[in-house]
Design an enzyme around this catalytic site. Structure first.
Site, short mmCIF file in Angstrom:
data_model
loop_
_atom_site.label_atom_id
_atom_site.label_comp_id
_atom_site.label_asym_id
_atom_site.label_seq_id
_atom_site.Cartn_x
_atom_site.Cartn_y
_atom_site.Cartn_z
N ASN A 145 -3.13 -13.59 -9.95
CA ASN A 145 -3.87 -12.57 -9.20
C ASN A 145 -3.99 -12.88 -7.71
OD1 ASN A 145 -6.21 -10.46 -8.84
ND2 ASN A 145 -7.09 -12.43 -8.22
N TYR A 183 4.08 -7.27 2.44
CA TYR A 183 3.30 -7.18 1.19
C TYR A 183 4.03 -6.33 0.14
CZ TYR A 183 -0.89 -6.11 -1.66
OH TYR A 183 -1.80 -5.95 -2.68
N LYS A 185 5.32 -7.46 -3.46
CA LYS A 185 4.76 -6.83 -4.67
C LYS A 185 5.85 -6.16 -5.51
CE LYS A 185 0.35 -7.80 -4.56
NZ LYS A 185 -0.14 -8.86 -5.48
N ASP A 193 -4.10 -24.12 -4.10
CA ASP A 193 -3.23 -23.05 -3.62
C ASP A 193 -2.24 -22.70 -4.73
OD1 ASP A 193 -1.24 -21.53 -2.42
OD2 ASP A 193 -1.09 -22.79 -0.63
N THR A 204 -12.48 -4.08 -2.62
CA THR A 204 -12.65 -5.52 -2.49
C THR A 204 -12.60 -5.89 -1.01
OG1 THR A 204 -10.30 -5.98 -2.55
CG2 THR A 204 -11.42 -5.93 -4.68
N ASP A 228 -9.01 -20.82 -7.23
CA ASP A 228 -8.99 -20.15 -5.92
C ASP A 228 -8.74 -21.22 -4.88
OD1 ASP A 228 -10.21 -17.11 -5.08
OD2 ASP A 228 -9.89 -18.52 -3.45
N1 NAD Z 1 -7.95 -4.36 -4.29
C1 NAD Z 1 -6.93 -3.51 -4.48
O1 NAD Z 1 -7.08 -2.27 -4.45
C2 NAD Z 1 -5.57 -4.06 -4.78
C3 NAD Z 1 -4.50 -3.16 -4.83
C4 NAD Z 1 -3.24 -3.62 -5.17
C5 NAD Z 1 -3.06 -4.97 -5.44
N2 NAD Z 1 -4.10 -5.83 -5.34
C6 NAD Z 1 -3.87 -7.24 -5.64
O2 NAD Z 1 -4.89 -7.73 -6.48
C7 NAD Z 1 -5.07 -9.13 -6.22
C8 NAD Z 1 -6.53 -9.42 -5.94
O3 NAD Z 1 -6.89 -8.76 -4.73
P1 NAD Z 1 -8.40 -8.45 -4.30
O4 NAD Z 1 -8.42 -7.06 -3.83
O5 NAD Z 1 -9.35 -8.89 -5.37
O6 NAD Z 1 -8.51 -9.40 -2.99
P2 NAD Z 1 -9.64 -10.43 -2.51
O7 NAD Z 1 -9.27 -10.79 -1.12
O8 NAD Z 1 -11.00 -9.88 -2.77
O9 NAD Z 1 -9.43 -11.69 -3.47
C9 NAD Z 1 -8.26 -12.46 -3.45
C10 NAD Z 1 -8.62 -13.91 -3.79
O10 NAD Z 1 -7.39 -14.67 -3.82
C11 NAD Z 1 -7.67 -15.92 -3.20
N3 NAD Z 1 -6.40 -16.48 -2.72
C12 NAD Z 1 -5.62 -16.03 -1.71
N4 NAD Z 1 -4.54 -16.79 -1.59
C13 NAD Z 1 -4.62 -17.76 -2.54
C14 NAD Z 1 -3.79 -18.83 -2.93
N5 NAD Z 1 -2.65 -19.10 -2.28
N6 NAD Z 1 -4.16 -19.59 -3.98
C15 NAD Z 1 -5.31 -19.36 -4.62
N7 NAD Z 1 -6.15 -18.35 -4.30
C16 NAD Z 1 -5.80 -17.57 -3.27
C17 NAD Z 1 -8.65 -15.60 -2.09
O11 NAD Z 1 -9.35 -16.77 -1.66
C18 NAD Z 1 -9.52 -14.56 -2.77
O12 NAD Z 1 -10.64 -15.16 -3.42
C19 NAD Z 1 -4.12 -9.48 -5.08
O13 NAD Z 1 -2.91 -9.98 -5.60
C20 NAD Z 1 -3.89 -8.15 -4.42
O14 NAD Z 1 -2.69 -8.13 -3.68
C21 NAD Z 1 -5.35 -5.41 -5.01
#
Ligand code: NAD
Length: 299
Positions: free
Chosen positions: A91, A157, A161, A64, A191, A38
């Site tokens: 992710n 976004y 995606k 990153d 989340t 992370d």
């Molecule tokens: N939550 C949903 O319903 C949902 C829906 C569709 C897609 N997603 C995708 O699922 C993934 C996880 O999302 P989430 O909901 O758990 O979000 P979240 O914000 O809870 O967690 C995302 C994590 O990614 C880390 N992060 C961000 N940019 C980073 C980078 N450049 N390098 C390393 N770490 C990085 C953040 O610090 C965070 O801990 C994402 O790709 C998001 O787009 C989530």
């Protein structure tokens, strides 16, 4: 009793919280050694500690995912610490929601960089390793219904995606001969990201907490396993206790001009055939209405 991922080594990006945290913990529960990435160093250290406290094996990696140097170091951390790499879960993600006219170039670039470069960079180094070592691998990418369908206020976004879904299909094709599979999931869960976008997302009121982020992880663990070796280049919707298989975008109707090249004015009379044959509305619609499982409708 043997677990699904005994003896395997996995990397999860953006695993300090949310869906990635659940994935890292489930992969470890299934026997894998996990490198927990992370860019929030405290968050990934806490998840690695949590896994160790549960009796699993994990190390944190603060970096990153979209930075080439950090991504190379991340894949190297798996090889140096555990001597192998079997699975990569891409992710990490961020949102900068804004309608297009108000969206700054920075908001566009941030989202495209974290998602698209954040998938390209670790996948590039992982695939280079699998190809040169001659060993199989598993990749799970993280797309979104915002990209597969399209969502208001998310041009940056959604474009990223949709790109990830295409990226995943192409990597699957290119790496097939090297025994590497690549699939994408479009998850949905409560989340920090979704509560930031939609506000508080309540439980479904049932005993089973449908929108809990840890519900995404079991299918991801399966895709990382040997049991999923025949599945590649596919896109799955994953939420609650459900898994959906998305059909790839396909041509829905066609018209031809028997005389050769079209005259633009000809379409005035003929274009309607495309919509009639396919049953598709010609005007802009809200594609999210086609979701089977919607966080905002359920609450
Ligand atoms: N939550 C949903 O319903 C949902 C829906 C569709 C897609 N997603 C995708 O699922 C993934 C996880 O999302 P989430 O909901 O758990 O979000 P979240 O914000 O809870 O967690 C995302 C994590 O990614 C880390 N992060 C961000 N940019 C980073 C980078 N450049 N390098 C390393 N770490 C990085 C953040 O610090 C965070 O801990 C994402 O790709 C998001 O787009 C989530």
């Amino acid at each position: 009793m043997s677990a699904l991922l005994d003896g395997k080594v996995a990397v999860v990006t953006g695993a300090g919280r949310g869906i990635g945290r659940g994935e890292a913990i489930e992969l470890a529960r299934q026997g894998a050694c996990v490198v927990v990435n992370d860019y929030d160093g405290d968050a990934c250290a806490a998840v690695a500690d949590e896994i160790v406290a549960l009796g699993g094996r994990a190390v944190p990696h603060a970096g990153d995912a979209s930075d080439l140097g950090d991504a190379e170091a991340l894949i190297r951390a798996a090889l140096d610490t555990y001597g192998q790499l079997d699975a990569l879960v891409n992710n990490a993600g961020v949102l900068r929601d804004r309608t297009l006219v108000k969206m700054t170039a920075e908001e566009w670039d941030d989202v495209v960089r974290v998602h698209l470069r954040g998938h390209y960079a670790p996948t590039h180094f992982a695939c280079a390793y699998w190809k040169s070592a001659g060993v199989p691998g598993r990749i799970v990418c993280t797309a979104s219904t915002s990209g597969l369908l399209g969502n208001f206020g998310q041009a940056n976004y959604g474009a990223a995606k949709a790109g990830i879904a295409a990226f995943s299909t192409i990597v699957a094709l290119e790496m097939k001969r090297h025994g590497v599979t690549c699939n994408a999931i479009a998850p949905a869960a409560r989340t920090r990201m979704t509560e930031g976008a939609y506000g508080t997302i309540e439980g479904s009121g049932d005993d089973f907490d449908f929108w809990h982020p840890d519900n995404v992880a079991p299918f991801v663990a399966f895709l990382c396993s040997e049991a999923a070796g025949e599945i590649s280049g596919k896109v799955f919707g994953v939420q609650g206790n459900t898994v959906e298989l998305y059909r790839p975008i396909e041509s829905a109707a066609a018209i031809e001009n028997p005389a050769g090249r079209w005259n633009p004015a000809d379409f005035t009379d003929r274009v309607g055939e495309l919509f009639k044959e396919s049953g598709i509305e010609p005007t802009a619609e809200n594609p999210m209405r086609r979701l089977r499982y919607s966080m905002t409708r359920r609450t």
